[in-house]
Design an enzyme around this catalytic site. Structure first.
Site, PDB file in Angstrom:
ATOM      1  N   ASP A  14      76.838  26.337  43.910  1.00 16.67           N
ATOM      2  CA  ASP A  14      77.090  25.910  45.293  1.00 16.67           C
ATOM      3  C   ASP A  14      77.065  24.391  45.435  1.00 16.67           C
ATOM      4  OD1 ASP A  14      77.226  28.540  46.148  1.00 16.67           O
ATOM      5  OD2 ASP A  14      75.101  28.627  46.690  1.00 16.67           O
ATOM      6  N   ARG A  93      60.566  23.296  50.449  1.00 18.00           N
ATOM      7  CA  ARG A  93      61.644  22.732  51.263  1.00 18.00           C
ATOM      8  C   ARG A  93      61.258  21.452  51.992  1.00 18.00           C
ATOM      9  NH1 ARG A  93      63.958  25.175  47.573  1.00 18.00           N
ATOM     10  NH2 ARG A  93      65.648  26.612  48.047  1.00 18.00           N
ATOM     11  N   ASP A 122      65.967  28.642  54.520  1.00 13.71           N
ATOM     12  CA  ASP A 122      65.941  27.316  53.902  1.00 13.71           C
ATOM     13  C   ASP A 122      66.684  26.266  54.728  1.00 13.71           C
ATOM     14  OD1 ASP A 122      64.337  28.073  51.781  1.00 13.71           O
ATOM     15  OD2 ASP A 122      66.039  28.693  50.545  1.00 13.71           O
ATOM     16  N   SER A 174      70.082  36.013  43.158  1.00 18.46           N
ATOM     17  CA  SER A 174      69.892  34.615  43.523  1.00 18.46           C
ATOM     18  C   SER A 174      68.438  34.244  43.233  1.00 18.46           C
ATOM     19  CB  SER A 174      70.220  34.450  45.003  1.00 18.46           C
ATOM     20  OG  SER A 174      69.338  33.535  45.591  1.00 18.46           O
TER      21      SER A 174
HETATM   22  N1  ARG Z   1      63.152  34.571  51.410  1.00 20.14           N
HETATM   23  C1  ARG Z   1      62.434  33.514  50.779  1.00 20.14           C
HETATM   24  C2  ARG Z   1      62.165  32.417  51.770  1.00 20.14           C
HETATM   25  O1  ARG Z   1      62.797  32.355  52.773  1.00 20.14           O
HETATM   26  C3  ARG Z   1      63.107  33.042  49.524  1.00 20.14           C
HETATM   27  C4  ARG Z   1      64.315  32.196  49.707  1.00 20.14           C
HETATM   28  C5  ARG Z   1      64.955  31.906  48.414  1.00 20.14           C
HETATM   29  N2  ARG Z   1      65.872  30.825  48.546  1.00 20.14           N
HETATM   30  C6  ARG Z   1      66.950  30.686  47.793  1.00 20.14           C
HETATM   31  N3  ARG Z   1      67.709  29.652  48.032  1.00 20.14           N
HETATM   32  N4  ARG Z   1      67.278  31.546  46.860  1.00 20.14           N
HETATM   33  O2  ARG Z   1      61.308  31.607  51.548  1.00 20.14           O
END
Ligand code: ARG
Length: 397
Positions: A14, A93, A122, A174
């Protein structure tokens, strides 16, 4: 002059495509890679970013700060989202966003960009943090708006534009990794009834493959922060890495859950945080020894709120900072050592000791040396139960 944008770049498909997509639209792209312990091959990704069209690449080692100011704060709070998620991704983040803003200032960039989709948490965490640090920065989120609807369209775009990538059209899951843990989603996991294949797990062994003998570890805490592992002082980053190996080999640290995202979607998530779960168990065990009952119970309420704020991207907010002050004050007496037994997927606390212990054997004992005056209990109970005397009508018809 080209408009300058600093992009949170991971080296994956991405964000690689984003570099090209933005340069094709006349932006000068500066790639920003935050090292939060994901163990990426930064040298290779650096070359790739330049080959794709970035004018510059930053690799920022944030591991120590991540542990000290994010991971260990969450540990002191005993923060767990919806009972199962130790927040590895959520904690990373705000620190990445902060690094992004710093570089944007250094480079005099008007824009920052990230590679999040419009369906996840995120994007919220990045953007709320960026705006709270600098409301003037303009935020670009290409994945939310571009014409590339599927992964194969992105791969075709990459091929057409000579973007170096190392992915196949099929990507089973992912992944998001850092030193606190890994988050795994999508692919076959989108069926909540589907049991993940063993090979999905990266940091933990399955119970059948886990070590046949229990592993004992001793964790020493100072002011709520783990400072020694098995008697050896070490910095947080190494302590987490060492413990992750031991706990992971014992099969400790997996979660499989349906989680409520901030944007309202329920999603299936697999998490691994072997060191995290072991440290949480140890930390809570020590708190149960050194904190008075009311502080402990109140802190349990705060733990849920803290996890929620972290999950929702509200890290740099007044409430979160006020809770840190409360938690910090409780941690002054969280000193001591906890002994854990890690065995076949379980993590049990088997011992705890502390110079600040509130445990008094002379009060608890049923043996010699008892100093508790049992005659006082009679009056205490009468007064305690006074408001309820005769109040329950349950036995009367
Ligand atoms: N659901 C989790 C969260 O919101 C994991 C997110 C994973 N992020 C990713 N870009 N694969 O913290």
């Amino acid at each position: 002059m080209a408009k300058k944008v600093v992009l949170a770049y991971s080296g994956g498909l991405d964000t690689s495509v984003i570099i090209k997509w933005l340069t094709n639209r006349g932006y000068e792209v500066i790639a920003y890679m935050a090292d939060v312990g994901q163990g990426s091959d930064y040298a290779t990704y650096k070359k790739r970013a330049i080959a794709t069209g970035a004018s510059k690449v930053y690799v920022d080692d944030l591991k120590e700060e991540f542990v000290k100011d994010f991971v260990f704060k969450a540990l002191k709070a005993d923060a767990v989202y919806e009972s199962n998620y130790l927040l590895a991704t959520a904690l990373s983040r705000p620190i990445i966003a902060k690094g992004l803003v710093k570089v944007a200032h250094k480079e005099n960039a008007e824009y920052v960009a990230h590679g999040c989709t419009g369906k996840g948490n995120d994007q919220v965490r990045f953007e709320v943090t960026i705006r709270s640090l600098d409301p003037k920065l303009k935020i670009l989120a290409p994945v939310r708006e571009w014409e590339l609807k599927t992964r194969s369209e992105e791969i075709d775009y990459a091929k057409k534009n000579n973007i170096p990538i190392d992915v196949s059209k099929k990507k089973p899951y992912s992944l998001d990794v850092n030193l606190w843990g890994i988050s795994i989603e999508s692919g076959k996991l989108e069926d909540p009834y589907y049991e993940p294949d063993e090979d999905i797990y990266q940091l933990t062994k399955g119970v059948d493959k886990a070590s046949a003998k229990p592993a004992y570890v001793e964790v020493e805490f100072k002011n709520g922060v783990p400072v020694k592992l098995n008697g050896k002082a070490m910095p947080g980053v190494s302590l987490i890495a060492k413990l992750a190996k031991i706990a992971g080999d014992a099969g400790v640290g997996r979660s499989d859950m349906i989680e409520n995202r901030l944007v309202g979607i329920k999603s299936r998530e697999i998490y691994e945080a072997p060191a995290g779960w072991a440290l949480l168990a140890a930390h809570k065990a020590l708190e149960s020894l050194v904190l008075d009952r009311e502080t402990l119970h109140y802190k349990e309420l705060v733990a849920d709120k803290y996890a929620e704020l972290t999950y929702y991207g509200l890290w740099y907010t007044p409430l979160k900072e006020a809770l840190d002050a409360f938690i910090g004050s409780t941690q002054k007496r969280v000193n001591g050592t906890v002994r854990l037994k890690l065995y076949k997927g379980t993590c049990s606390v088997v011992g705890r000791k502390s110079p600040d212990s509130l445990y008094k054997k002379e009060l608890a004992t049923y043996e010699e040396g008892d100093v508790f005056d049992q005659s006082l209990a009679k009056g205490f109970i009468q007064i305690w139960g006074l408001p309820y005397k005769g109040s329950h009508k349950g036995l009367k018809k």
